[in-house]
Design a protein around this motif. Structure first.
Motif, short mmCIF file in Angstrom:
data_model
loop_
_atom_site.label_atom_id
_atom_site.label_comp_id
_atom_site.label_asym_id
_atom_site.label_seq_id
_atom_site.Cartn_x
_atom_site.Cartn_y
_atom_site.Cartn_z
N TYR A 457 0.82 -1.20 0.00
CA TYR A 457 0.00 0.00 0.00
C TYR A 457 0.86 1.26 0.00
CZ TYR A 457 -3.84 -3.15 1.12
OH TYR A 457 -4.77 -4.17 1.08
N TYR A 458 0.41 2.26 -0.74
CA TYR A 458 1.12 3.54 -0.76
C TYR A 458 0.14 4.69 -0.93
CZ TYR A 458 0.49 3.71 -5.87
OH TYR A 458 -0.05 3.78 -7.13
N ILE A 459 0.62 5.89 -0.62
CA ILE A 459 -0.17 7.10 -0.84
C ILE A 459 0.75 8.18 -1.39
CG2 ILE A 459 0.18 7.97 1.53
CD1 ILE A 459 -2.68 9.14 1.35
N GLU A 492 4.09 9.38 -8.75
CA GLU A 492 2.89 8.76 -9.34
C GLU A 492 3.12 8.40 -10.80
OE1 GLU A 492 -1.92 9.14 -9.32
OE2 GLU A 492 -0.68 10.38 -8.03
N TRP A 493 3.84 9.28 -11.52
CA TRP A 493 4.18 8.95 -12.91
C TRP A 493 5.02 7.69 -12.96
CZ3 TRP A 493 9.10 8.54 -15.01
CH2 TRP A 493 9.15 8.37 -16.39
N ALA A 494 6.01 7.59 -12.09
CA ALA A 494 6.90 6.43 -12.10
C ALA A 494 6.15 5.15 -11.77
CB ALA A 494 8.05 6.65 -11.10
N LEU A 495 5.23 5.23 -10.81
CA LEU A 495 4.51 4.02 -10.39
C LEU A 495 3.48 3.55 -11.41
CD1 LEU A 495 4.06 4.40 -6.55
CD2 LEU A 495 5.66 2.99 -7.81
N SER A 496 3.19 4.41 -12.39
CA SER A 496 2.31 3.93 -13.46
C SER A 496 3.03 2.88 -14.30
CB SER A 496 1.87 5.11 -14.34
OG SER A 496 2.98 5.66 -15.05
N LEU A 506 1.13 -3.31 -6.28
CA LEU A 506 1.19 -2.05 -5.55
C LEU A 506 -0.19 -1.40 -5.64
CD1 LEU A 506 4.31 -2.57 -6.13
CD2 LEU A 506 4.54 -0.08 -6.02
N GLN A 507 -0.73 -0.95 -4.51
CA GLN A 507 -2.08 -0.41 -4.46
C GLN A 507 -2.10 0.94 -3.77
OE1 GLN A 507 -5.22 -1.52 -5.62
NE2 GLN A 507 -5.81 0.51 -4.87
N SER A 508 -2.60 1.96 -4.47
CA SER A 508 -2.77 3.28 -3.85
C SER A 508 -3.96 3.23 -2.91
CB SER A 508 -3.00 4.34 -4.92
OG SER A 508 -3.42 5.56 -4.33
N VAL A 509 -3.80 3.77 -1.69
CA VAL A 509 -4.91 3.78 -0.74
C VAL A 509 -5.92 4.86 -1.12
CG1 VAL A 509 -3.45 2.92 1.12
CG2 VAL A 509 -3.78 5.39 0.87
N LYS A 511 -7.12 5.16 -4.26
CA LYS A 511 -7.78 4.75 -5.50
C LYS A 511 -8.65 3.52 -5.24
CE LYS A 511 -4.38 6.53 -8.78
NZ LYS A 511 -3.52 6.23 -9.94
N GLY A 512 -9.84 3.54 -5.79
CA GLY A 512 -10.73 2.39 -5.68
C GLY A 512 -11.30 2.24 -4.27
N ALA A 513 -12.23 1.30 -4.13
CA ALA A 513 -12.81 1.00 -2.82
C ALA A 513 -11.79 0.26 -1.99
CB ALA A 513 -14.08 0.17 -2.99
N VAL A 514 -11.78 0.55 -0.69
CA VAL A 514 -10.80 -0.12 0.17
C VAL A 514 -11.18 -1.60 0.31
CG1 VAL A 514 -11.99 0.44 2.33
CG2 VAL A 514 -9.55 -0.01 2.34
N ASP A 515 -10.19 -2.44 0.08
CA ASP A 515 -10.42 -3.88 0.21
C ASP A 515 -9.20 -4.49 0.89
OD1 ASP A 515 -11.08 -6.51 0.07
OD2 ASP A 515 -10.88 -6.69 -2.12
N LEU A 516 -9.36 -4.74 2.18
CA LEU A 516 -8.24 -5.29 2.95
C LEU A 516 -8.23 -6.82 2.91
CD1 LEU A 516 -8.28 -2.89 6.03
CD2 LEU A 516 -6.92 -2.75 3.94
N GLY A 517 -9.11 -7.39 2.14
CA GLY A 517 -9.10 -8.85 1.95
C GLY A 517 -9.15 -9.61 3.25
N LYS A 518 -8.19 -10.47 3.46
CA LYS A 518 -8.16 -11.34 4.64
C LYS A 518 -7.89 -10.57 5.93
CE LYS A 518 -6.43 -15.16 1.82
NZ LYS A 518 -5.26 -16.02 1.54
N LEU A 519 -7.45 -9.28 5.80
CA LEU A 519 -7.17 -8.48 6.99
C LEU A 519 -8.44 -7.91 7.61
CD1 LEU A 519 -4.03 -6.55 5.69
CD2 LEU A 519 -4.08 -8.55 7.17
N GLN A 520 -9.56 -8.04 6.91
CA GLN A 520 -10.85 -7.55 7.42
C GLN A 520 -11.73 -8.76 7.76
OE1 GLN A 520 -13.06 -5.13 4.62
NE2 GLN A 520 -13.69 -3.74 6.26
N ASP A 521 -12.13 -8.86 9.04
CA ASP A 521 -12.90 -10.05 9.43
C ASP A 521 -14.35 -9.93 8.97
OD1 ASP A 521 -14.35 -8.56 11.36
OD2 ASP A 521 -12.73 -8.83 12.81
N GLU A 522 -15.06 -11.06 9.08
CA GLU A 522 -16.44 -11.13 8.58
C GLU A 522 -17.37 -10.17 9.31
OE1 GLU A 522 -17.56 -12.71 5.91
OE2 GLU A 522 -15.46 -13.24 5.56
#
Length: 647
Positions: A457-459, A492-496, A506-509, A511-522
């Motif tokens: 994750y990056y910002i 940001e240009w370089a990371l494109s 690599l995922q910008s925090v 951009k897009g809906a936040v999805d922490l996958g397995k790090l977010q419990d049910e």
């Protein structure tokens, strides 16, 4: 008859600074003037490839230094290309390089600046001729260009003030003599430069590597004819060579000392400081060449000047071809200094031919890989000196110094050099939510990712403070997930061009809906879904109120303490990059951000049923914009709304 000319304004300013002893190390003028003389001989050798008549009756090139204690003069003479009268006016009366005014403003801005630093600036700018005025109150230059008649010689004279004089003279020999009339003062500090021993010592220190013979009159001890009177050293008519007179890069590495490598670098770069690191190799195979490549310790002041040419010195079979062969390194390594000597290129190679040559492409690839290997070695040993082993101490901390100076330009390589993108990615360093300094590598980050974490994750933000305090980091901080903080315009240009590292995306925090996958419990996921369902009526009203400003409005789980934040869709230009493009006068993509709201925040809860709904909606949006470094489209309207609610 002599003609008087005025110096270019920048030269006059420079001379004023030089004559007030900007160089803390005055002896550097010898290095600068000998280097100029050597360059003049190199240029003659190159021009004579197509016109051997330029050698006239003196094919052996050399530099000579003569001392006259009675006249208090030091003369440096070369039999190189020489100058015509117009060239003397052009070359000695103006600084014919781009960025002059920027250079001069930087040089003179801080009157209390360290003399060593200012001397370094002058050296880096390559105006070494004027360094002669450190020790001389008058300089006379006598010259004749190769190929011109003896009576077409020129004499240039200046006292280092606002003007200079030029007159035509008869000069039988081609080349240039620079005659320094040493200044006299109470301390007679310039007298030491009338000592042959002192000049030889300086040549050994700075100019021993020059591939031409540097000659001085031989001295002999003469006994006194008077009894009881001591003998003395006397100058003979015989010239002796006082340097090794062999190109340093042609010698075996084991025969070259650290001091010789450093001195050679300072000679070709005009840098006051020693280099950070270097690599010296002979490459054999389908393309044969020798490379001696240096990484400077400090970035030149004009690293970002687009008009500034960079590149390596190119030799072919030890014959100098050109000073700044840009084709021998990619643009993102333009800070590298050094020499390439090819055994395969034609002697008449031009800049245009360099761009098309298969051999040059092989040399360029070889140089690039060698520099990256050098940087990888520095990075491998990049630990604090106090923690370093005996083996690592010599290289300890060097990569951090390099990255502070050149890390930004290195990032350009992600978009320019596809073949070496993975190697470059390993060399990048960033600040993060665990480190305020740019010391975190992508490999470090990945090694300490939480179990179940599926992205790096990056910002991106304008400043470190803006990045650290961004609302978009709140859920990551709550869960102890590290986020890289990227604050340079190039990021940001370089990371494109870098969408993953070692198989991890690599995922910008932002951009897009936040999805922490397995790090977010049910339970968290279920609570978020229920909040979104219950909040639908309010979301619908927000979308209507902000339809001219936002692409969408939705509930988010990324916020903990803040009421709202702005994000963009995956693949779209971030709000920060859009602002940078507009500031640069470029057209930014025509897209709207997404407003995400925190349904648990008191201000958001207050929206439901509020008579001030429209004003609150716009305040939420404008505050989210402010939080990420932007400004409301209508600041006065924002202030009016806030004041109305406060009242």
């Amino acid at each position: 008859m002599s003609q008087k000319h005025s110096f270019q304004a920048e030269v006059a300013q420079l001379l004023h600074l030089v004559t007030h002893s900007l160089y803390s190390n005055k002896e550097i003028f010898v290095r600068e003037l000998v280097s100029n003389a050597s360059d003049a001989c190199d240029k003659l050798r190159y021009e004579a490839l197509n016109n051997s008549a330029l050698y006239e009756d003196a094919p052996e090139l050399r530099v000579r230094i003569a001392l006259d204690k009675k006249a208090r003069t030091l003369t440096i003479t070369d039999n190189g290309i020489g100058m015509s009268a117009q060239e003397a006016i052009d070359h000695l009366g103006t600084i014919a390089k781009s960025g002059t005014k920027d250079f001069m403003s930087k040089l003179g801005a801080d009157k209390q600046a360290d003399a060593k630093e200012q001397g370094q600036l002058i050296g880096q700018f390559g105006v070494g001729f004027y360094s002669g005025f450190i020790v001389a109150d008058k300089i006379t230059v006598e010259s004749r260009r190769a190929g011109l008649k003896p009576e077409e010689g020129v004499r240039w004279t200046s006292g280092g003030t606002g003007d200079f004089e030029v007159e035509t003279i008869t000069r039988p020999e081609r080349g240039t003599s620079v005659i320094l009339h040493l200044r006299e003062d109470e301390s007679n500090s310039a007298d030491e430069y009338l000592s042959a021993w002192k000049i030889k010592q300086i040549i050994g220190k700075y100019s021993d590597h020059i591939a031409l013979p540097i000659q001085m009159r031989k001295e002999e001890w003469k006994e006194s004819e008077e009894e009881g009177k001591p003998g003395e050293m006397v100058t003979t008519d015989e010239w002796e060579t006082v340097n090794k007179a062999s190109a340093l890069w042609t010698r075996a590495k084991k025969d070259i000392t650290k001091e010789e490598y450093e001195s050679f670098y300072q000679g070709i770069s005009h840098d006051y400081e020693a280099p950070l690191a270097w690599s010296h190799n002979r490459v054999e195979g389908s393309t044969e060449y020798t490379q001696l490549l240096y990484v400077p310790a400090k970035a030149p002041y004009d690293l970002w000047n687009r008009d500034k040419k960079g590149g390596l010195k190119l030799y072919v079979k030890r014959v100098f071809i050109m000073d700044e062969a840009e084709a021998l390194l990619p643009s993102y390594l333009r800070f590298v200094k050094g020499v390439v000597d090819s055994a395969d290129l034609p002697l008449n190679v031009s800049r245009e031919l360099l761009q098309e040559s298969r051999d040059v492409r092989a040399i360029r690839d070889g140089n690039t890989k060698r520099v990256l290997t050098l940087l990888e070695n520095l990075a491998k040993h990049d630990v604090p000196a106090t923690d370093a082993s005996e083996e690592d101490k010599a290289e300890a901390g060097k990569y951090s110094k390099f990255y502070a100076e050149f890390g930004t330009v290195l990032k350009e390589g992600l978009g320019e050099d596809f073949a070496n993108r993975e190697r470059l990615a390993k060399l990048l360093r960033y600040a993060s939510t665990t480190s305020d300094t740019a010391t975190v590598s992508l490999a470090d980050y990945k090694a300490r990712m939480k179990e179940g974490q599926e992205a790096i994750y990056y910002i991106t933000a304008d400043t470190l403070a803006a990045a650290k305090n961004s609302p978009q980091l709140e859920v990551f901080k709550k869960k102890g997930i590290e986020v890289l903080l990227m604050t340079e315009r190039v990021d940001e240009w370089a990371l494109s061009y870098l969408t993953e590292f070692d198989g991890t995306p690599l995922q910008s925090v932002a951009k897009g809906a936040v999805d922490l996958g397995k790090l977010q419990d049910e339970a968290e996921k279920k609570a978020a879904e229920e909040a979104a369902e219950a909040f639908k009526p309010v979301l619908a009203k927000l979308k209507e109120a902000l339809k001219d400003k936002t692409e969408d409005v939705r509930v988010t789980t990324r916020l903990v303490d803040s009421p709202a934040c702005l994000v963009v869709k995956d693949g779209e230009v971030s709000n920060q990059l859009a602002r940078l493009l507009k500031q640069a006068g470029q057209k930014a993509p025509d897209s709207k951000p997404i407003l995400e709201v925190n349904p648990e925040h008191a201000l958001v809860k207050k929206l439901d049923g509020s008579v001030h709904f429209h004003d609150l909606a716009h305040i939420l949006y404008d505050q989210a914009l402010l939080a990420e470094g932007g400004l409301p489209e209508d600041p006065a309207a924002y202030v009016k709304r806030v004041n109305a609610l406060l009242v």
